[in-house]
Design an enzyme around this catalytic site. Structure first.
Site, PDB file in Angstrom:
ATOM      1  CG  HIS A 164      -3.168  11.699  15.750  1.00  0.00           C
ATOM      2  ND1 HIS A 164      -3.923  12.769  15.315  1.00  0.00           N
ATOM      3  CD2 HIS A 164      -2.058  11.700  14.973  1.00  0.00           C
ATOM      4  CE1 HIS A 164      -3.291  13.383  14.330  1.00  0.00           C
ATOM      5  NE2 HIS A 164      -2.166  12.758  14.092  1.00  0.00           N
ATOM      6  CB  SER A 204      -5.975  13.920   7.419  1.00  0.00           C
ATOM      7  OG  SER A 204      -4.965  14.902   7.247  1.00  0.00           O
ATOM      8  CD  GLN A 252       7.347  16.187   9.130  1.00  0.00           C
ATOM      9  OE1 GLN A 252       8.047  15.732  10.019  1.00  0.00           O
ATOM     10  NE2 GLN A 252       6.174  15.657   8.816  1.00  0.00           N
TER      11      GLN A 252
END
Ligand code: AMP
Length: 284
Positions: free
Chosen positions: A37, A185, A61
């Site tokens: 990020h 992640s 989502q």
């Protein structure tokens, strides 16, 4: 860094930056920030004087069976990391702020969303595109930055910006990896030590495929078989060679096409991909 939680304050902060003649770069995230990020923030900075980060775990989502409730939330650390990386504005809305009323309209993707992640996660990309369009309309950036890590998502967002004529540039930034090659992640923190070690097979599979392609193997079935062999017993949702433009499976790979995979390690689904023709992400 200015932290804003409401739409009105966000619009005012962006308008002030614009009035100063600054270009606006935008990086939307769900928080639990890692170096991947933060590199997107660096990339935004290369294109804009003022960088806006959003942190919003978007309920739209997530399917009811997915990890919405336990998705990692580390707001204080995220804000400190973003500020240290030169972010000007952090937009951290609550769910009520983003969805104050029953939704009547959504962004519905077409065939590009039917395969891969879309097949495993019905409705996922409708949720992603709807929130991304809202965020893009709120920030109205000159440049929005997304990660290649989520290849299908980045491809769909580029398609949305092109098909709906959004007046901004989309930049897709390369995958940032851990020391053993595992793509960073937010979900990596779900992994136990044993699972984390097993997950190293995923970048190893990408690397073996990358090297086989560079050595002249163009048959997708062979490249996929090489990857499956490296993954061994790990359950594979998909591992496929696909066209960069349509993400449709192809039989013969060319430079610029992708191999992409979703693999389960314990209860965690991990994604990876590689652009064929690029050097292997790690030594294989
Ligand atoms: P997320 O917070 O998971 O929704 O991700 C926010 C953005 O960061 C998306 O554009 C992702 O593709 C991107 N991203 C996530 N992981 C990585 C990574 N390892 N390298 C580069 N970009 C990433």
């Amino acid at each position: 860094m200015l932290v804003v939680r409401h739409v009105g304050a966000l619009r005012a902060a962006v308008a002030a930056a614009r009035a100063r003649g600054e270009r606006i770069g935008f990086v939307p995230t769900m928080g639990a920030l890692h170096e991947g990020h933060l590199r997107l923030l660096d990339t935004a900075r290369q294109h804009a004087e003022s960088v806006v980060l959003s942190i919003f775990v978007n309920p739209l989502q997530f399917a009811p069976t997915e990890d919405l409730a336990r998705y990692p939330r580390t707001e204080a650390a995220d804000l400190a990391a973003a500020a240290a990386r030169g972010t000007q504005i952090a937009f951290v809305p609550g769910v009520e702020e983003m969805y104050p009323r029953e939704r009547r309209v959504a962004v519905v993707p077409r065939a590009l969303a039917d395969r891969w992640e879309g097949a495993v996660r019905p409705g996922h990309f409708e949720g992603v595109l709807t929130v991304v369009l809202k965020l893009l309309n709120l920030v109205q950036p000159d440049v929005a930055v997304f990660g290649q890590k989520d290849l299908q998502q980045a491809t769909l967002i580029q398609a949305m910006v092109a098909d709906l004529d959004l007046p901004m540039r989309v930049v897709v930034a390369p995958i940032v990896r851990d020391r053993d090659g595992l793509a960073l992640s937010s979900r990596n923190r779900y992994l136990s030590d044993i699972e984390r070690a097993a997950a190293a097979a995923i970048p190893a599979a990408m690397a073996r495929i990358a090297d086989a392609f560079l050595a002249g193997e163009m048959r997708a079935s062979r490249l996929e078989a090489i990857g499956r062999e490296v993954l061994g017993a790990l359950p594979i949702d998909y591992l496929a060679v696909m066209s960069a433009e349509t993400l449709a499976p192809i039989e013969r790979a060319g430079a610029g096409d992708y191999v992409a995979a979703a693999v389960r390690v314990g209860a965690t689904r991990l994604l990876d991909n590689h652009r064929l023709g690029d050097p292997a992400p790690i030594a294989s």
